[in-house]
Design a protein around this motif. Structure first.
Motif, PDB file in Angstrom:
ATOM      1  N   ALA A 408       0.827  -1.211   0.000  1.00 18.98           N
ATOM      2  CA  ALA A 408       0.000   0.000   0.000  1.00 18.98           C
ATOM      3  C   ALA A 408       0.862   1.263   0.000  1.00 18.98           C
ATOM      4  CB  ALA A 408      -0.913  -0.019   1.232  1.00 18.98           C
ATOM      5  N   ARG A 409       1.929   1.275   0.781  1.00 23.74           N
ATOM      6  CA  ARG A 409       2.765   2.477   0.888  1.00 23.74           C
ATOM      7  C   ARG A 409       3.598   2.694  -0.378  1.00 23.74           C
ATOM      8  NH1 ARG A 409       5.627   2.491   6.660  1.00 23.74           N
ATOM      9  NH2 ARG A 409       6.334   4.497   5.837  1.00 23.74           N
ATOM     10  N   VAL A 410       4.080   1.605  -0.988  1.00 21.07           N
ATOM     11  CA  VAL A 410       4.829   1.748  -2.239  1.00 21.07           C
ATOM     12  C   VAL A 410       3.919   2.253  -3.343  1.00 21.07           C
ATOM     13  CG1 VAL A 410       6.019   0.478  -4.071  1.00 21.07           C
ATOM     14  CG2 VAL A 410       6.619   0.075  -1.679  1.00 21.07           C
ATOM     15  N   THR A 411       2.697   1.744  -3.397  1.00 20.79           N
ATOM     16  CA  THR A 411       1.745   2.203  -4.403  1.00 20.79           C
ATOM     17  C   THR A 411       1.477   3.698  -4.263  1.00 20.79           C
ATOM     18  OG1 THR A 411       0.693   0.018  -4.517  1.00 20.79           O
ATOM     19  CG2 THR A 411      -0.607   1.902  -5.273  1.00 20.79           C
ATOM     20  N   GLU A 412       1.396   4.158  -3.017  1.00 22.17           N
ATOM     21  CA  GLU A 412       1.177   5.585  -2.780  1.00 22.17           C
ATOM     22  C   GLU A 412       2.373   6.405  -3.269  1.00 22.17           C
ATOM     23  OE1 GLU A 412       0.308   8.633   0.991  1.00 22.17           O
ATOM     24  OE2 GLU A 412       0.373   6.453   1.283  1.00 22.17           O
ATOM     25  N   GLU A 413       3.585   5.907  -3.011  1.00 19.80           N
ATOM     26  CA  GLU A 413       4.781   6.614  -3.462  1.00 19.80           C
ATOM     27  C   GLU A 413       4.856   6.670  -4.983  1.00 19.80           C
ATOM     28  OE1 GLU A 413       7.085   8.304  -2.023  1.00 19.80           O
ATOM     29  OE2 GLU A 413       6.594   7.950   0.072  1.00 19.80           O
ATOM     30  N   LEU A 417       5.641   9.670  -8.252  1.00 19.88           N
ATOM     31  CA  LEU A 417       6.827   9.502  -9.092  1.00 19.88           C
ATOM     32  C   LEU A 417       6.443   9.333 -10.561  1.00 19.88           C
ATOM     33  CD1 LEU A 417       8.870   7.117  -6.753  1.00 19.88           C
ATOM     34  CD2 LEU A 417       9.384   9.509  -7.275  1.00 19.88           C
ATOM     35  N   ALA A 418       5.391  10.042 -10.962  1.00 14.86           N
ATOM     36  CA  ALA A 418       4.930  10.020 -12.358  1.00 14.86           C
ATOM     37  C   ALA A 418       4.536   8.627 -12.801  1.00 14.86           C
ATOM     38  CB  ALA A 418       6.018  10.575 -13.289  1.00 14.86           C
ATOM     39  N   MET A 419       3.955   7.838 -11.881  1.00 13.41           N
ATOM     40  CA  MET A 419       3.531   6.484 -12.220  1.00 13.41           C
ATOM     41  C   MET A 419       2.113   6.267 -11.691  1.00 13.41           C
ATOM     42  SD  MET A 419       7.097   4.384 -11.501  1.00 13.41           S
ATOM     43  CE  MET A 419       6.452   2.830 -12.148  1.00 13.41           C
ATOM     44  N   LEU A 420       1.213   7.209 -12.025  1.00 13.15           N
ATOM     45  CA  LEU A 420      -0.180   7.089 -11.628  1.00 13.15           C
ATOM     46  C   LEU A 420      -0.773   5.810 -12.207  1.00 13.15           C
ATOM     47  CD1 LEU A 420      -1.448  10.761 -12.015  1.00 13.15           C
ATOM     48  CD2 LEU A 420      -1.123   9.472  -9.888  1.00 13.15           C
ATOM     49  N   GLY A 421      -1.530   5.116 -11.398  1.00 10.58           N
ATOM     50  CA  GLY A 421      -2.140   3.852 -11.839  1.00 10.58           C
ATOM     51  C   GLY A 421      -1.251   2.659 -11.605  1.00 10.58           C
ATOM     52  N   ALA A 422       0.026   2.891 -11.320  1.00 15.05           N
ATOM     53  CA  ALA A 422       0.933   1.784 -11.026  1.00 15.05           C
ATOM     54  C   ALA A 422       0.710   1.322  -9.591  1.00 15.05           C
ATOM     55  CB  ALA A 422       2.383   2.207 -11.217  1.00 15.05           C
ATOM     56  N   SER A 423       0.936   0.050  -9.341  1.00 17.45           N
ATOM     57  CA  SER A 423       0.739  -0.476  -7.988  1.00 17.45           C
ATOM     58  C   SER A 423       1.655  -1.680  -7.775  1.00 17.45           C
ATOM     59  CB  SER A 423      -0.718  -0.882  -7.761  1.00 17.45           C
ATOM     60  OG  SER A 423      -1.074  -1.936  -8.646  1.00 17.45           O
ATOM     61  N   LEU A 424       1.872  -1.975  -6.523  1.00  9.54           N
ATOM     62  CA  LEU A 424       2.682  -3.142  -6.140  1.00  9.54           C
ATOM     63  C   LEU A 424       1.911  -3.961  -5.126  1.00  9.54           C
ATOM     64  CD1 LEU A 424       5.507  -4.608  -6.216  1.00  9.54           C
ATOM     65  CD2 LEU A 424       6.026  -3.333  -4.122  1.00  9.54           C
ATOM     66  N   GLU A 425       1.838  -5.247  -5.363  1.00  2.00           N
ATOM     67  CA  GLU A 425       1.273  -6.181  -4.387  1.00  2.00           C
ATOM     68  C   GLU A 425       2.391  -7.122  -3.937  1.00  2.00           C
ATOM     69  OE1 GLU A 425      -1.885  -9.891  -3.871  1.00  2.00           O
ATOM     70  OE2 GLU A 425      -1.787  -8.798  -5.770  1.00  2.00           O
ATOM     71  N   VAL A 426       2.557  -7.238  -2.641  1.00  2.00           N
ATOM     72  CA  VAL A 426       3.536  -8.179  -2.078  1.00  2.00           C
ATOM     73  C   VAL A 426       2.753  -9.375  -1.569  1.00  2.00           C
ATOM     74  CG1 VAL A 426       5.363  -8.525  -0.397  1.00  2.00           C
ATOM     75  CG2 VAL A 426       5.054  -6.279  -1.456  1.00  2.00           C
ATOM     76  N   ARG A 427       2.897 -10.470  -2.242  1.00  3.72           N
ATOM     77  CA  ARG A 427       2.083 -11.652  -1.946  1.00  3.72           C
ATOM     78  C   ARG A 427       2.900 -12.667  -1.156  1.00  3.72           C
ATOM     79  NH1 ARG A 427      -0.910 -13.959  -7.052  1.00  3.72           N
ATOM     80  NH2 ARG A 427      -1.875 -11.871  -6.832  1.00  3.72           N
ATOM     81  N   VAL A 428       2.355 -13.085  -0.018  1.00  4.09           N
ATOM     82  CA  VAL A 428       2.981 -14.117   0.826  1.00  4.09           C
ATOM     83  C   VAL A 428       2.084 -15.346   0.771  1.00  4.09           C
ATOM     84  CG1 VAL A 428       3.794 -14.716   3.133  1.00  4.09           C
ATOM     85  CG2 VAL A 428       3.959 -12.350   2.322  1.00  4.09           C
ATOM     86  N   THR A 429       2.590 -16.420   0.197  1.00  2.00           N
ATOM     87  CA  THR A 429       1.788 -17.632   0.019  1.00  2.00           C
ATOM     88  C   THR A 429       2.427 -18.787   0.775  1.00  2.00           C
ATOM     89  OG1 THR A 429       1.235 -16.872  -2.208  1.00  2.00           O
ATOM     90  CG2 THR A 429       0.757 -19.178  -1.661  1.00  2.00           C
ATOM     91  N   PRO A 430       1.764 -19.274   1.833  1.00  2.00           N
ATOM     92  CA  PRO A 430       2.312 -20.435   2.542  1.00  2.00           C
ATOM     93  C   PRO A 430       2.249 -21.683   1.661  1.00  2.00           C
ATOM     94  CG  PRO A 430       0.729 -19.246   3.904  1.00  2.00           C
ATOM     95  CD  PRO A 430       0.587 -18.723   2.506  1.00  2.00           C
ATOM     96  N   ARG A 431       3.316 -22.429   1.660  1.00  2.00           N
ATOM     97  CA  ARG A 431       3.321 -23.673   0.896  1.00  2.00           C
ATOM     98  C   ARG A 431       2.462 -24.717   1.600  1.00  2.00           C
ATOM     99  NH1 ARG A 431       8.600 -21.768   0.245  1.00  2.00           N
ATOM    100  NH2 ARG A 431       9.354 -22.876   2.090  1.00  2.00           N
ATOM    101  N   ASP A 432       2.002 -25.706   0.837  1.00  2.00           N
ATOM    102  CA  ASP A 432       1.109 -26.735   1.363  1.00  2.00           C
ATOM    103  C   ASP A 432       1.848 -27.567   2.400  1.00  2.00           C
ATOM    104  OD1 ASP A 432      -0.733 -28.650   1.873  1.00  2.00           O
ATOM    105  OD2 ASP A 432      -0.938 -29.373  -0.182  1.00  2.00           O
ATOM    106  N   LYS A 433       1.247 -27.722   3.578  1.00  2.00           N
ATOM    107  CA  LYS A 433       1.885 -28.507   4.635  1.00  2.00           C
ATOM    108  C   LYS A 433       2.123 -29.952   4.217  1.00  2.00           C
ATOM    109  CE  LYS A 433       0.111 -25.897   8.609  1.00  2.00           C
ATOM    110  NZ  LYS A 433      -0.652 -25.990   9.870  1.00  2.00           N
TER     111      LYS A 433
END
Length: 608
Positions: A408-413, A417-433
């Motif tokens: 959320a904070r990177v997307t706001e930054e 920085l002249a990158m309106l509409g750009a976004s970053l999602e940091v996805r954390v996916t636990p592997r199958d036990k």
């Protein structure tokens, strides 16, 4: 921080020294002037590939040296690293940034001198290179490991490193501040890994253990069947020698007895009077003398001698007829052969054979118990696995919370920085036990997914942006990390960060670089005056024609710091390509406006 960069005979740069500011430093100059050579020098001292084509024309070798000033805390870590169980400077040492660099330098046999580390690299025109750390030759990989803790380059080619999932995980952990959770997990993981290694070793040895057990069991049975006694072989060899020399023994003992005491042998075989008889006769003769004194004393001595002869005669008489038969000799030889075979296998003495048998009995008990031992260790392993899985869940929770905030904070930054509409999602996916998900750094798959513009599909970072966009994305990431965790204790170098940027966005870009410079050293290669104006120090790279006397040397590039009015003229050139009064006034205004509300750490205000 990077205190000084020295360059000789690298491309068009014959000789240059740059002393960057503690905060933000701008490297400017016309296109093609040779600004890229500065990055080449940094990459060289960072263990990068050595290209002989980069050696200046007419020179035998190129040389670059970087001097890094270290904080007192980082230098102090040198001593604590000596006792770190994990090993100084490795991934488990607990050190980061300059402290990790100091630890790795210490492992290479070099300690900071006056709080500084010297990294240098020489590239010969022949193509060979030499890496030097603190005056000591080292593999270039050592320079790479140390520089990697001190410098982060965000350039078109360097950005690809962040595409690696391991780098994304490291960055997320840095922002999450999950050092305690990660350390707890690593402790549990190390215990589990050690147990897995132990079990694997036992399982791989099961077959050989069975063979060893069979060998020990058969050997013990053979020794017990023969039942050797300590020294028995030597006694048997002595008996064998008597039997083999029985005739000589009988003849010699008989003759000796006949000479000493004829009554012990066949009288007919005796040759004259025996020694006992003669001594008795002498004693009788001396006793017959009626004068005492010496004659009586000599008689006493002869009687004592006769008593000793009697003992000798008795001992010799016991030896007659005790040599044994041929059948006895066969049995003795057979026994000696059995005992000798045992001694050759497990000796060299029969006492050694018996000691080996006793030890083998203990070893056999351990080998026979191995299946039970494996079952016991497997139960322990399950307990360790459960503990590691629980620690991994705690670590995952910290990462998930940090990932949402970071995205959320990177997307706001990015919007600034002249990158309106750009976004970053940091996805954390636990592997199958079910798939045994645990690894050295937890149970999570980390992915940085970047959307360069609105409506674009999410793509893995590094595959979805241009060089300039990726540099600005990295700037946004570093800004959030600095705001969240404080100073990174590193030097950040940005190249192409201003590609495709202008106007107000360029001002915002410069402002954010200056903001990052509050907590870290920032060096930016830029062609925008709006970015350069925020710097605490500015260096201009200039291309000059060759001297008429050295025409064979080609174009020469010089690097010089600009201050005061000289800097005003450079900013004016960057703004309009000219140095008119209007552009100079504009430059002064820009430098005056390019100031943060708060002063930069370790530096004066930009434009001073």
């Amino acid at each position: 921080m990077l205190e000084e960069l020295d360059i000789r005979n690298l491309g068009p740069i014959r000789e240059a020294t740059i002393a960057p500011a503690a905060g933000m430093t701008a490297i400017t100059g016309e296109t093609g002037a040779g600004k890229s050579m500065l990055l080449s020098a940094i990459r060289l001292v960072s263990g990068g590939a050595a290209e002989s084509s980069r050696v200046s024309a007419g020179a035998d070798e190129a040389w670059a040296q970087a001097i890094f000033a270290l904080s007192d805390d980082a230098v102090a870590s040198e001593h604590s690293g000596d006792t770190n169980d994990a090993g100084s400077g490795d991934a488990d040492s607990g050190f980061t940034g300059a402290a990790a660099a100091v630890a790795k330098a210490h492992d290479a046999g070099v300690d900071p001198e006056d709080g500084e580390l010297f990294l240098s690299r020489t590239v010969r025109a022949s193509g060979r290179s030499r890496a030097v750390l603190g005056g000591k030759s080292v593999p270039r990989s050592v320079l790479g490991a140390i520089a990697g803790e001190l410098v982060t380059i965000h350039g078109q080619t360097d950005q690809l490193k962040i595409a690696a999932s391991s780098r994304q995980r490291e960055f997320l952990d840095r922002v999450a501040g999950d050092e305690a959770e990660l350390a707890a997990y690593r402790k549990a993981w190390d215990a589990l890994a050690a147990m897995d290694e132990r079990l694997e070793r036992l399982r791989s040895q099961e077959s050989s253990a069975r063979q060893q057990a069979d060998y020990l069991r058969e050997s013990i049975d053979r020794i017990n069947r023969i039942d050797p006694q300590p020294g028995e072989d030597e006694e048997l060899k002595a008996r064998r020698e008597r039997i083999e020399n029985a005739a000589d023994i009988a003849q010699g003992v008989g003759s000796a007895l006949g000479a000493l005491d004829a009554s012990q042998v066949d009288v007919d075989a005796a040759d004259g009077a025996s020694a006992v008889e003669l001594i008795n006769h002498a004693v009788t003769s001396l006793r017959a003398i009626r004068v005492g004194g010496t004659f009586s004393e000599q008689a006493d001595r002869l009687e004592s001698i006769n008593a000793d002869l009697g003992d000798v005669v008795f001992a010799l008489s016991q030896e007659l007829g005790d040599e044994g038969s041929v059948e006895d000799l066969d049995q003795i030889n057979g026994r000696i052969h059995e005992l000798g075979d045992l001694a050759r296998r497990w000796g060299p003495t029969l006492a050694d054979v018996l000691a080996w048998r006793d030890k083998a009995a203990f070893d056999l008990e351990d080998l026979d118990a191995s299946p039970e031992k494996v079952a016991e260790l497997e139960s322990e392993r399950q307990t360790l696995y459960d503990a590691a899985l629980a620690a991994a869940d705690v670590l995952s929770a910290a990462r998930v919370a940090a990932a949402a905030d970071l995205g959320a904070r990177v997307t706001e930054e990015l919007g600034s920085l002249a990158m309106l509409g750009a976004s970053l999602e940091v996805r954390v996916t636990p592997r199958d036990k079910a798939d045994d998900p645990l690894g050295p750094y937890g149970r999570d798959d980390i992915a940085f997914l970047f959307t360069p513009f609105e409506g674009s599909p999410q793509l893995p970072m590094g595959k979805s942006a241009s060089g300039g966009e990726l540099s600005r994305l990295m700037l946004a990431l570093e800004l959030v990390a600095a705001d969240t965790r404080g100073g990174a204790d590193q030097t950040f170098i940005f190249d192409e960060v201003d590609a495709g940027v202008g106007g107000k966005a360029a001002v915002e870009l410069g402002k954010r670089l200056a903001r990052l410079a509050r907590s870290a050293q920032v060096i930016v290669v830029t062609h925008l005056a709006q970015v350069a104006s925020w710097a605490d120090a500015q260096f201009v790279v200039t291309k000059e024609p060759p001297d008429v006397d050295d025409d064979d040397l080609g174009v020469v590039t010089t690097i010089a710091e600009v201050n005061g009015e000289t800097r005003v003229h450079e900013i004016a050139r960057m703004l309009s390509g000219s140095e008119s009064e209007a552009s100079l006034d504009h430059a002064r205004e820009l430098l005056s406006d390019s100031r943060l509300t708060l002063p930069l750490a370790g530096a004066g205000a930009a434009g001073d």
